[in-house]
Design a protein around this motif. Structure first.
Motif, PDB file in Angstrom:
ATOM      1  N   GLN A  88      51.197  51.611  47.363  1.00 29.54           N
ATOM      2  CA  GLN A  88      49.953  51.167  46.751  1.00 29.54           C
ATOM      3  C   GLN A  88      49.660  51.979  45.488  1.00 29.54           C
ATOM      4  OE1 GLN A  88      46.751  50.714  49.620  1.00 29.54           O
ATOM      5  NE2 GLN A  88      45.191  50.788  48.024  1.00 29.54           N
ATOM      6  N   PRO A 121      48.294  38.518  54.322  1.00 28.11           N
ATOM      7  CA  PRO A 121      48.580  39.278  53.104  1.00 28.11           C
ATOM      8  C   PRO A 121      47.571  40.418  52.942  1.00 28.11           C
ATOM      9  CG  PRO A 121      48.398  36.918  52.671  1.00 28.11           C
ATOM     10  CD  PRO A 121      47.853  37.155  54.030  1.00 28.11           C
ATOM     11  N   TYR A 151      43.953  40.630  51.344  1.00 25.95           N
ATOM     12  CA  TYR A 151      44.177  40.090  49.999  1.00 25.95           C
ATOM     13  C   TYR A 151      43.313  38.841  49.785  1.00 25.95           C
ATOM     14  CZ  TYR A 151      46.678  38.101  45.981  1.00 25.95           C
ATOM     15  OH  TYR A 151      46.992  37.559  44.751  1.00 25.95           O
ATOM     16  N   THR A 184      58.228  36.002  52.505  1.00 21.44           N
ATOM     17  CA  THR A 184      59.644  36.129  52.203  1.00 21.44           C
ATOM     18  C   THR A 184      60.442  36.125  53.497  1.00 21.44           C
ATOM     19  OG1 THR A 184      59.422  38.541  52.211  1.00 21.44           O
ATOM     20  CG2 THR A 184      59.210  37.414  50.095  1.00 21.44           C
ATOM     21  N   HIS A 188      58.037  40.935  55.110  1.00 23.15           N
ATOM     22  CA  HIS A 188      57.272  42.112  54.714  1.00 23.15           C
ATOM     23  C   HIS A 188      56.447  41.891  53.445  1.00 23.15           C
ATOM     24  CE1 HIS A 188      59.135  44.379  57.855  1.00 23.15           C
ATOM     25  NE2 HIS A 188      60.347  44.243  57.354  1.00 23.15           N
ATOM     26  N   SER A 189      56.649  40.797  52.771  1.00 24.63           N
ATOM     27  CA  SER A 189      55.863  40.477  51.586  1.00 24.63           C
ATOM     28  C   SER A 189      55.725  38.968  51.497  1.00 24.63           C
ATOM     29  CB  SER A 189      56.508  41.049  50.320  1.00 24.63           C
ATOM     30  OG  SER A 189      57.769  40.459  50.102  1.00 24.63           O
ATOM     31  N   ASN A 210      55.278  39.234  45.761  1.00 20.84           N
ATOM     32  CA  ASN A 210      55.437  40.617  46.221  1.00 20.84           C
ATOM     33  C   ASN A 210      54.137  41.248  46.715  1.00 20.84           C
ATOM     34  OD1 ASN A 210      58.201  40.507  45.398  1.00 20.84           O
ATOM     35  ND2 ASN A 210      57.559  40.974  43.301  1.00 20.84           N
ATOM     36  N   VAL A 211      53.358  40.464  47.450  1.00 26.03           N
ATOM     37  CA  VAL A 211      52.134  40.985  48.070  1.00 26.03           C
ATOM     38  C   VAL A 211      52.480  41.460  49.479  1.00 26.03           C
ATOM     39  CG1 VAL A 211      49.811  40.406  48.871  1.00 26.03           C
ATOM     40  CG2 VAL A 211      50.674  39.449  46.723  1.00 26.03           C
ATOM     41  N   PRO A 212      52.094  42.673  49.868  1.00 24.27           N
ATOM     42  CA  PRO A 212      52.395  43.144  51.230  1.00 24.27           C
ATOM     43  C   PRO A 212      51.867  42.172  52.280  1.00 24.27           C
ATOM     44  CG  PRO A 212      51.566  44.942  49.890  1.00 24.27           C
ATOM     45  CD  PRO A 212      51.386  43.692  49.076  1.00 24.27           C
ATOM     46  N   PHE A 213      52.601  42.066  53.383  1.00 24.40           N
ATOM     47  CA  PHE A 213      52.309  41.029  54.368  1.00 24.40           C
ATOM     48  C   PHE A 213      52.513  41.567  55.781  1.00 24.40           C
ATOM     49  CE2 PHE A 213      53.718  37.270  56.857  1.00 24.40           C
ATOM     50  CZ  PHE A 213      52.638  36.434  56.632  1.00 24.40           C
ATOM     51  N   TYR A 256      46.561  45.606  45.522  1.00 24.75           N
ATOM     52  CA  TYR A 256      47.702  44.824  45.041  1.00 24.75           C
ATOM     53  C   TYR A 256      47.279  43.582  44.264  1.00 24.75           C
ATOM     54  CZ  TYR A 256      51.580  47.349  47.187  1.00 24.75           C
ATOM     55  OH  TYR A 256      52.530  48.295  47.490  1.00 24.75           O
TER      56      TYR A 256
END
Length: 272
Positions: A88, A121, A151, A184, A188-189, A210-213, A256
């Protein structure tokens, strides 16, 4: 010296963790819920402080011990989310957007629809993914998504200048948003896509990859009974990450969400 020679602090921390888990569990009913309301908000932070004090007791010298205590607070407070905090801190969110047609600003609400996926997310992955609240149905504590780390919540908050509220999609409304999450392959994203719609179809698009998930819905619980794996996962998430150190660092670090690009998209996609 006392902290170094005694195991009272780690044992107390362990017993506090057991009490946290027990009072959070629906099986303890209203009694456990009341105890959790009184103590659950404090236990995760108290555990971190107790363990940091105990570990600092192994260091000699006042300044060194203070430094070890402060370092212990950070490392123990973040624990398994330490890599997330580093990610982050170093993230450079990027998003793309394009506009074919503007749509009017709403006086009442933005209507939006969501393509639901089994996951969440994260804007601030350093924070706990779950939060807790009271459930009248079981007179106990229930899990819910942590809006501070979500998110989706951060994204929709960016549209507050367009409309005072958001509601679930209305098929008869001429202007609305769609919010789509595409995880993905590794889970993980995810890529997030927001589209504005008018009578002619898609009017504008905002997309951020590419957002964390979190692969499994953070707040998932069956209507009846207790999903033990889900409960344990959520309870551990709260116990480890719902402390004041992780909260302070997670909220201080930038999220993010590509806020500059989102602000530019909002200006371009909506009529003044």
């Amino acid at each position: 010296m006392i902290a170094r020679r005694s195991f009272s602090l780690p044992v107390t921390a362990l017993l506090s963790a057991v009490a946290f888990w027990g009072t959070l569990h629906p099986a303890t009913g209203m009694g456990g819920g009341v105890i959790f309301l009184l103590s659950g908000w404090l236990i995760p932070t108290a555990m971190v402080v107790m363990l940091a004090v105990w570990l600092a007791g192994f260091v000699t010298g006042r300044l060194a011990r203070m430094g070890a205590f402060l370092a212990g607070l950070v490392v123990l407070g973040l624990n398994t989310h330490l890599p997330a905090a580093i990610g982050q801190m170093t993230a450079r969110p990027e998003a793309t957007w394009w506009v074919d047609r503007k749509i009017p600003r709403s006086k009442d609400a933005i209507y939006y629809t969501t393509k639901f996926v089994d996951g969440m997310p994260l804007d601030r992955p350093t924070l706990a993914a779950v939060d807790w609240g009271a459930s009248e149905r079981c007179m106990c504590i229930r899990f819910q998504a942590n809006q501070s780390s979500s998110y989706r919540h951060a994204l929709l908050a960016g549209f507050q200048s367009i409309a005072p509220a958001q509601m679930m999609g209305n098929a008869n409304h001429p202007y609305f948003l769609t919010y789509t999450v595409e995880p993905t392959s590794d889970g993980h994203s995810a890529a997030i896509t927001v589209e504005t719609h008018d009578q002619h179809g898609v009017a504008a698009t905002f997309r951020q990859p590419n957002v964390p998930f979190v692969p499994i819905a953070a707040w998932s619980q069956p209507v009846d009974g207790v999903d033990t794996p889900a409960f344990n996962r959520n309870a551990v998430d709260l116990l480890l990450h719902d402390n004041w150190i992780a909260q302070g660092i997670g909220k201080w670090l930038p999220g993010y969400l590509a806020r500059m690009q989102l602000d530019a998209f909002i200006v371009a996609a909506f009529e003044p």
